[in-house]
Write an enzyme that holds these catalytic residues in place. Sequence first.
Site, mmCIF file in Angstrom:
data_model
loop_
_atom_site.group_PDB
_atom_site.id
_atom_site.type_symbol
_atom_site.label_atom_id
_atom_site.label_comp_id
_atom_site.label_asym_id
_atom_site.label_seq_id
_atom_site.Cartn_x
_atom_site.Cartn_y
_atom_site.Cartn_z
ATOM 1 N N THR A 13 -0.159 9.028 7.351
ATOM 2 C CA THR A 13 -1.497 8.856 6.787
ATOM 3 C C THR A 13 -2.253 10.188 6.830
ATOM 4 O O THR A 13 -2.156 10.923 7.809
ATOM 5 C CB THR A 13 -2.275 7.803 7.599
ATOM 6 N N THR A 14 -3.006 10.497 5.776
ATOM 7 C CA THR A 14 -3.810 11.716 5.763
ATOM 8 C C THR A 14 -5.280 11.371 5.976
ATOM 9 O O THR A 14 -5.739 10.300 5.587
ATOM 10 C CB THR A 14 -3.655 12.473 4.433
ATOM 11 N N SER A 71 2.751 13.382 10.868
ATOM 12 C CA SER A 71 2.633 14.532 9.976
ATOM 13 C C SER A 71 1.818 14.110 8.763
ATOM 14 O O SER A 71 2.041 13.032 8.206
ATOM 15 C CB SER A 71 4.006 15.042 9.519
ATOM 16 N N ALA A 72 0.885 14.968 8.371
ATOM 17 C CA ALA A 72 0.096 14.688 7.174
ATOM 18 C C ALA A 72 0.910 14.968 5.915
ATOM 19 O O ALA A 72 0.486 14.617 4.809
ATOM 20 C CB ALA A 72 -1.177 15.539 7.174
ATOM 21 N N ASN A 73 2.054 15.606 6.070
ATOM 22 C CA ASN A 73 2.929 15.878 4.929
ATOM 23 C C ASN A 73 4.368 15.719 5.397
ATOM 24 O O ASN A 73 4.819 16.425 6.301
ATOM 25 C CB ASN A 73 2.685 17.290 4.399
ATOM 26 N N MET A 74 5.088 14.787 4.772
ATOM 27 C CA MET A 74 6.434 14.458 5.234
ATOM 28 C C MET A 74 7.518 15.325 4.609
ATOM 29 O O MET A 74 8.707 15.058 4.759
ATOM 30 C CB MET A 74 6.737 12.984 4.951
ATOM 31 N N HIS A 98 -3.742 18.571 -6.186
ATOM 32 C CA HIS A 98 -3.176 17.225 -6.164
ATOM 33 C C HIS A 98 -3.636 16.433 -7.385
ATOM 34 O O HIS A 98 -4.531 16.858 -8.124
ATOM 35 C CB HIS A 98 -3.574 16.478 -4.881
ATOM 36 N N HIS A 99 -3.029 15.280 -7.562
ATOM 37 C CA HIS A 99 -3.340 14.383 -8.674
ATOM 38 C C HIS A 99 -4.787 13.885 -8.593
ATOM 39 O O HIS A 99 -5.444 13.972 -7.550
ATOM 40 C CB HIS A 99 -2.383 13.183 -8.662
ATOM 41 N N LYS A 128 -6.146 11.309 -5.719
ATOM 42 C CA LYS A 128 -6.224 11.624 -4.284
ATOM 43 C C LYS A 128 -7.688 11.655 -3.859
ATOM 44 O O LYS A 128 -8.522 12.295 -4.494
ATOM 45 C CB LYS A 128 -5.550 12.963 -3.990
ATOM 46 N N THR A 183 -2.474 18.710 4.634
ATOM 47 C CA THR A 183 -1.563 19.849 4.738
ATOM 48 C C THR A 183 -2.329 21.163 4.765
ATOM 49 O O THR A 183 -2.014 22.074 5.542
ATOM 50 C CB THR A 183 -0.569 19.839 3.568
#
Length: 243
Positions: free
Chosen positions: A80-81, A103-106, A135-136, A139, A146
């Site tokens: 989860t971010t 991790s905020a980025n996997m 980002h898209h 978001k 990240t």
Amino acid sequence: MKILLFGYGAMNKRVAVRAEERGHEITGVVLKSKKDDVPYPIYTDFNRLPVADILIDFSHPDLTKELLRSDVTIPLVIATTGEKETLVSMLKEKADYLPVFYSANMSYGVHILKKIVEYATPLLESYDIELTEKHHNKKVDAPSGTLVKLYDAIKEIRGDAEPMYDRYTYDSKRKQSEIGIHSIRGGTIVGEHEALYAGHDETITIQHKAQSKDIFANGAIDVAEKLIDKKSGYYTYSNLGDE
């Protein structure tokens, strides 16, 4: 491996497909309420979950906090971010009796990007640094988790570093201690992160571009496969491989 999904948005839908392709089983999905488009058993009571080897969470900080307040006893992969400090604090409490990963980025590539930034920053001591993420358009949070991670890594090295989010409101020249933070939202951009080091008559750019959300889904599954064999503790990409 029996996987319980927490949330069933775009990312966990990808996790489900990739996990089953890799021979794993999805035992259910944890949601706040029932939904018709979920092809797995749905659980709405966070304290009464099915048997599973691991839980993978791509959801929202509010839901993740509810999960972490529950009696969950399944090893956790949290992706989860947002609200990083709160989530990390709660996860470290769970780590007393569970293996937990955050991790905020996997993407493992993003982990390497952070390592390169940690290596480059002390070598480029006099260079100005600007951080940009794209980002898209769906978001919600900004800057991305990240980019916050990259800034935190730089802050550890440059103790006087200070984030600059809105330079347009200042009528003064750039200070060397500033770290520019820029967020771009548009279209279907999966995720791009860049660290720009600007020196005298030269620039160095370190960049990572995600070309598919599958890198995050496969990253979460890779982590899960390792985490289930770990003893209780708090894990990130930095120590997951430690024996």
